[in-house]
Design an enzyme around this catalytic site. Structure first.
Site: not given
Ligand SMILES: [Zn+2]
Length: 425
Positions: A56, A303
């Site tokens: 991610h 992320d």
């Molecule tokens: Zn997200």
């Protein structure tokens, strides 16, 4: 190609040994190796792990090259010990066609610092209205296997069902940003005591948990594969635990920041702590750490979300959500898990590589294995200085924090991308 002899290094926490890298692979592993033509790296005190793999990452190219490029993000990844990253689709234009995913894939090959595996959008323009060209992206040179509207939830259950059905044909995965949008309208932070005190609109845990519950049921019904992005609540862990116990093909990730930072950080009103899903409570952190240890959560994913200064250094309400992660993830994992090297290798390399289908990554150094690996000095403690990061952006929540561990070297197919803690190119 240069050969490298790494001496007295601990491979995934085992007793020190020597590692010889030659012609792109780990040629030999064992004590007392010699190779007169090889460059010697003293591995005393260092730990070798299979190169980290991030499921991610936001690389921002095309569209927001002021915040990050495929090249700058790849360099940040290499410095963080990564040899492969999956690039999220919320670029501009959105990666919802074969053309855009191939562009990102090609830029990754040109930078050649990590393997960049594009993730394709589930819906056209991330708009949540009709399916993107999933098959064309899967058949493209980028060979997309994971699809996500990350940043947005695929909220329409019928569309989610169809996406899960569609990717079954090639064993693809839908990676969901679980956020019921009607429950998070105007939300600025986690809904709880702190949001009440600060007078900010809350993002309730149930908005995540309701979508995960729905999606595991849809996945079970369809017989497909689901991956849950950035799990952030104790309730989500319980939903996942039950689904896994029933044999649903679901995997889940947690970010470093959700393992370490609580919603109390919002009291500073420093937008660097604004992120989606938001930072939660200490009780959530406890549950997430336990789930990471027992395998209900499969993966640590960063992320990594770079943002330009004007999008982040403004009033809390106007700031974009997201924080940097690639260059600090290993240190946070070490801080949170301790020197549990096998667990770290499992959660940050082997399992994410397996989920993404990245052959050649996530394999422990052994003779004949592609030399995708990283060397860590766990004894060093370093203070994070945002200006020293390789990312084009500066929005790290760990500024001036002192964290354990430093990446000393990273090798991609036998060639160093990082040496002596510095990017080679
Ligand atoms: Zn997200």
């Amino acid at each position: 190609m240069t050969a490298y002899l790494i001496t007295s290094v601990s491979v995934v926490g085992a007793a020190p040994t020597d590692l010889l890298i030659r012609d792109g692979v780990v040629a030999e592993v064992g004590p007392g190796l010699s190779a007169p033509d090889a460059t010697v790296i003293d591995g005393t005190g260092l730990v070798a792990l299979p190169g980290l793999v991030d499921l991610h990452t936001h690389l921002r190219e095309p569209g927001r090259e002021d915040a990050e490029t495929v090249e700058s993000g790849s360099r940040a990844a290499a410095l963080g010990g990564y040899t492969a990253v999956c690039a999220m689709a919320n670029t501009s234009p959105v990666a919802d066609t074969a053309g855009v995913v191939e562009q990102v894939w090609r830029l990754g090959r040109e930078a050649n610092l990590v393997d960049v595996q594009p993730i394709g959008a589930v819906t056209v323009g991330l708009a949540g209205e009709r399916l993107a060209e999933l098959g064309a992206m899967a058949d493209s040179a980028a060979r997309v296997r994971i699809f996500s509207d990350d940043g947005h939830c695929v909220a329409d259950p019928k569309l989610m069902r169809r996406a899960l059905e569609y990717v079954k044909a090639f064993d693809g995965i839908i990676a969901q940003h679980a956020e019921e949008p009607r429950l998070t309208e105007g939300a600025q932070m986690h809904e709880g005591e702190v949001s009440t005190r600060l007078g900010l609109i809350g993002w309730p845990a149930v908005a995540e948990e309701a979508i995960i519950a729905r999606d595991v049921l849809l996945t079970e019904h369809v017989g497909s594969r689901l991956h849950v992005c950035h799990v952030s609540t104790a309730g989500s862990v319980e939903v996942l635990r039950q689904a896994k116990a029933r044999g649903v093909r679901v995997t889940a990730e947690v970010t470093p920041h959700h393992l370490l930072l609580t919603d109390e950080r919002a009291e500073s009103y420093d937008p660097v702590f604004k992120v989606n899903p938001p930072l939660r409570t200490a009780a959530d952190i406890t549950a997430l750490r336990a789930a990471l240890a027992d395998g209900v959560i499969d993966v640590i994913a960063t992320d990594h979300a770079p943002h330009a200064v004007e999008d982040k250094e403004c009033e809390w309400a106007y700031a974009r959500p997201g924080m940097l992660g690639l260059e600090t993830a290993l240190s946070i994992a070490l801080d949170v898990l301790g020197p549990e090297w096998d667990l770290i290798a499992e959660r940050m390399s082997r399992t994410p590589a397996r989920i993404a289908g990245l052959t050649g990554h996530g394999v422990d150094p052994a003779p004949g294995v592609p030399a995708n690996l990283t060397l860590i000095d766990p004894a060093v403690r370093r203070t994070i200085e945002p200006t020293e990061l390789a990312s084009r952006s500066r929005n790290t929540p760990y500024a001036r924090m002192t964290l354990p561990g430093r990446i000393v070297a990273t090798f991609l197919r036998g060639e160093p991308t990082v040496l002596d803690g510095k990017a080679v190119k």
